[in-house]
Design a protein around this motif. Structure first.
Motif, PDB file in Angstrom:
ATOM      1  N   PRO A  91       0.845  -1.197   0.000  1.00 41.25           N
ATOM      2  CA  PRO A  91       0.000   0.000   0.000  1.00 41.25           C
ATOM      3  C   PRO A  91       0.879   1.244   0.000  1.00 41.25           C
ATOM      4  O   PRO A  91       1.811   1.348   0.788  1.00 41.25           O
ATOM      5  CB  PRO A  91      -0.788  -0.128   1.311  1.00 41.25           C
ATOM      6  CG  PRO A  91       0.113  -0.909   2.204  1.00 41.25           C
ATOM      7  CD  PRO A  91       0.845  -1.870   1.312  1.00 41.25           C
ATOM      8  N   TRP A  92       0.633   2.172  -0.883  1.00 41.22           N
ATOM      9  CA  TRP A  92       1.445   3.382  -0.918  1.00 41.22           C
ATOM     10  C   TRP A  92       0.678   4.484  -1.622  1.00 41.22           C
ATOM     11  O   TRP A  92      -0.299   4.260  -2.329  1.00 41.22           O
ATOM     12  CB  TRP A  92       2.784   3.140  -1.617  1.00 41.22           C
ATOM     13  CG  TRP A  92       2.682   2.687  -3.044  1.00 41.22           C
ATOM     14  CD1 TRP A  92       2.447   1.414  -3.478  1.00 41.22           C
ATOM     15  CD2 TRP A  92       2.796   3.493  -4.215  1.00 41.22           C
ATOM     16  NE1 TRP A  92       2.416   1.364  -4.849  1.00 41.22           N
ATOM     17  CE2 TRP A  92       2.633   2.638  -5.322  1.00 41.22           C
ATOM     18  CE3 TRP A  92       3.033   4.852  -4.438  1.00 41.22           C
ATOM     19  CZ2 TRP A  92       2.686   3.095  -6.646  1.00 41.22           C
ATOM     20  CZ3 TRP A  92       3.084   5.315  -5.747  1.00 41.22           C
ATOM     21  CH2 TRP A  92       2.924   4.437  -6.825  1.00 41.22           C
ATOM     22  N   PRO A 104       0.214   4.961   3.557  1.00 41.07           N
ATOM     23  CA  PRO A 104      -0.955   5.756   3.950  1.00 41.07           C
ATOM     24  C   PRO A 104      -1.226   5.551   5.435  1.00 41.07           C
ATOM     25  O   PRO A 104      -1.531   4.436   5.866  1.00 41.07           O
ATOM     26  CB  PRO A 104      -2.090   5.167   3.096  1.00 41.07           C
ATOM     27  CG  PRO A 104      -1.429   4.323   2.062  1.00 41.07           C
ATOM     28  CD  PRO A 104      -0.146   3.855   2.667  1.00 41.07           C
ATOM     29  N   PRO A 105      -1.094   6.588   6.270  1.00 43.39           N
ATOM     30  CA  PRO A 105      -1.281   6.410   7.715  1.00 43.39           C
ATOM     31  C   PRO A 105      -2.692   5.935   8.054  1.00 43.39           C
ATOM     32  O   PRO A 105      -3.664   6.301   7.390  1.00 43.39           O
ATOM     33  CB  PRO A 105      -1.038   7.825   8.278  1.00 43.39           C
ATOM     34  CG  PRO A 105      -0.300   8.550   7.209  1.00 43.39           C
ATOM     35  CD  PRO A 105      -0.753   7.971   5.911  1.00 43.39           C
ATOM     36  N   ILE A 106      -2.790   5.106   9.085  1.00 43.22           N
ATOM     37  CA  ILE A 106      -4.079   4.643   9.585  1.00 43.22           C
ATOM     38  C   ILE A 106      -4.327   5.342  10.913  1.00 43.22           C
ATOM     39  O   ILE A 106      -3.802   4.933  11.947  1.00 43.22           O
ATOM     40  CB  ILE A 106      -4.105   3.108   9.750  1.00 43.22           C
ATOM     41  CG1 ILE A 106      -3.877   2.431   8.401  1.00 43.22           C
ATOM     42  CG2 ILE A 106      -5.431   2.657  10.366  1.00 43.22           C
ATOM     43  CD1 ILE A 106      -3.837   0.921   8.461  1.00 43.22           C
ATOM     44  N   ASP A 107      -5.067   6.419  10.863  1.00 43.77           N
ATOM     45  CA  ASP A 107      -5.269   7.241  12.058  1.00 43.77           C
ATOM     46  C   ASP A 107      -6.467   6.717  12.844  1.00 43.77           C
ATOM     47  O   ASP A 107      -7.545   7.305  12.859  1.00 43.77           O
ATOM     48  CB  ASP A 107      -5.468   8.702  11.675  1.00 43.77           C
ATOM     49  CG  ASP A 107      -5.211   9.636  12.842  1.00 43.77           C
ATOM     50  OD1 ASP A 107      -4.927   9.126  13.947  1.00 43.77           O
ATOM     51  OD2 ASP A 107      -5.301  10.854  12.662  1.00 43.77           O
ATOM     52  N   PRO A 117     -13.019  -0.218   5.427  1.00 42.66           N
ATOM     53  CA  PRO A 117     -12.534  -1.253   4.501  1.00 42.66           C
ATOM     54  C   PRO A 117     -11.199  -0.888   3.855  1.00 42.66           C
ATOM     55  O   PRO A 117     -10.338  -1.746   3.670  1.00 42.66           O
ATOM     56  CB  PRO A 117     -13.656  -1.342   3.460  1.00 42.66           C
ATOM     57  CG  PRO A 117     -14.886  -0.941   4.218  1.00 42.66           C
ATOM     58  CD  PRO A 117     -14.431   0.131   5.173  1.00 42.66           C
ATOM     59  N   GLU A 118     -11.027   0.400   3.527  1.00 44.72           N
ATOM     60  CA  GLU A 118      -9.759   0.831   2.928  1.00 44.72           C
ATOM     61  C   GLU A 118      -8.615   0.674   3.913  1.00 44.72           C
ATOM     62  O   GLU A 118      -7.529   0.189   3.551  1.00 44.72           O
ATOM     63  CB  GLU A 118      -9.853   2.292   2.490  1.00 44.72           C
ATOM     64  CG  GLU A 118      -8.570   2.808   1.847  1.00 44.72           C
ATOM     65  CD  GLU A 118      -8.640   4.279   1.481  1.00 44.72           C
ATOM     66  OE1 GLU A 118      -7.710   4.763   0.826  1.00 44.72           O
ATOM     67  OE2 GLU A 118      -9.626   4.947   1.867  1.00 44.72           O
ATOM     68  N   GLN A 119      -8.827   1.045   5.172  1.00 44.28           N
ATOM     69  CA  GLN A 119      -7.781   0.907   6.181  1.00 44.28           C
ATOM     70  C   GLN A 119      -7.446  -0.558   6.433  1.00 44.28           C
ATOM     71  O   GLN A 119      -6.281  -0.920   6.597  1.00 44.28           O
ATOM     72  CB  GLN A 119      -8.218   1.582   7.478  1.00 44.28           C
ATOM     73  CG  GLN A 119      -8.253   3.099   7.419  1.00 44.28           C
ATOM     74  CD  GLN A 119      -8.847   3.715   8.674  1.00 44.28           C
ATOM     75  OE1 GLN A 119      -9.722   3.121   9.306  1.00 44.28           O
ATOM     76  NE2 GLN A 119      -8.395   4.898   9.029  1.00 44.28           N
TER      77      GLN A 119
END
Length: 310
Positions: A91-92, A104-107, A117-119
């Motif tokens: 994932p980038w 991509p950070p998962i906040d 779903p994206e996270q």
């Protein structure tokens, strides 16, 4: 979870808890070595002959080894055919600062929030690629085949560079990096894993002429040793400076702190961060010496265990 020692290692060398205590006992001696030999965290070069002998003689070890080879084969072949396409399964996204792609950070906090779903996909893709890279790194250690190390080196380079494009959160309670709001979780799924991957393939990466694939330029480049050291330094600092000392957090963060400290090449730095593993008490991190004292005082049960039981 933090990376468990593979069964083919673990049942020969002992459980992770025993290994961790062993690391703590020998930490200061390791720190005194100016040029740390690799590998030195899960296993050493001297352990290899005994492990291979066990694989040859014991059915359970052979079964574990054969399963590892089978699990890694498809990934290795796909990487060998097209390393650029292989890495682009990570994932980038493009960095807002320009330059190398970033994770991509998962906040989100895993204890209180459900992932979108994206996270969930981002987390799954990252963890799958990292686990496969470690599988290949273990096989490089056992076989010496550089094609296994190439998988691990390319993935490590990509993740090191992706993290460099992010800024760790300053929050001392639970600020993270890839998980800006949940270092406690990140320490186990990413922080503890990257130094293991590095440790197992460092001898390959150090060889003259060895290069890794770069996602930004789409060509082979020298491995970013300085960037990797900064990643290990950052994860060690996050474990010490962020969190809560009088809970189960120090225990859950301990593998990340220990692995990252041991992955540092500078002996003074290694000694500094390993001190927080063995005996140096910090406001937000407890060393093994304090944990042992606490367990003795409460009859062998970590205090937060009683809270969960209640």
């Amino acid at each position: 979870m933090s990376a468990p020692c593979p069964p083919v290692f673990g049942r020969i060398l002992g459980s992770f808890s025993v290994l961790l205590v062993g690391l703590a006992v020998s930490a200061l001696a390791l720190a005194a070595s100016a040029a740390e030999p690799r590998p030195s965290i899960w296993v050493t070069a001297a352990d290899r002959a005994a492990i291979l002998e066990k694989i040859e003689q014991q059915a359970w070890a052979r079964a574990q080894y054969d399963a590892l080879v089978e699990r890694a084969a498809e990934r290795r072949e796909r990487h060998r055919a097209d390393p650029d396409a292989y890495l682009r399964a990570l994932p980038w996204k493009e960095s807002e600062k320009g330059g190398h792609p970033v994770l991509p950070p998962i906040d989100a906090n895993m204890a209180s929030a459900k992932l979108t779903p994206e996270q969930s996909l981002i987390r799954s893709e990252m963890q799958t690629m990292l686990a496969d890279a470690i599988d290949n790194a273990v096989l490089y250690y056992l076989t010496g085949d550089p094609s296994y190390a190439a998988v691990g080196g390319d993935v490590l380079q990509a993740l090191v560079r992706m993290l460099q494009g992010l800024t760790p959160r300053d929050s001392l309670n639970n600020g993270g990096w890839f998980y800006p709001g949940d270092h406690l979780y990140e320490a186990r799924i990413l922080g503890a894993q990257l130094p293991i991957l590095y440790d197992l393939i460092a001898t390959h990466l150090r060889q003259p002429g060895v290069k890794v694939w770069d996602l930004e330029t789409r060509r082979p480049v020298p491995f970013d040793f300085a960037g990797a050291q900064e990643v290990f330094r950052t994860y060690a600092r996050l474990a010490v400076e962020h969190g809560n000392a009088d809970t189960n957090w120090p225990v859950l963060e301990m593998p990340s702190l220990t692995h990252n400290a041991l992955a540092l090449e500078d002996p003074k730095e290694r000694a500094h961060w390993l001190g927080y593993v063995t005996h140096v008490e910090a406001e937000r991190q407890a060393p093994i010496s304090k944990i042992v004292r606490t367990l003795g005082r409460v009859g062998g049960v970590w205090p937060e265990s009683n809270q969960y039981a209640n």
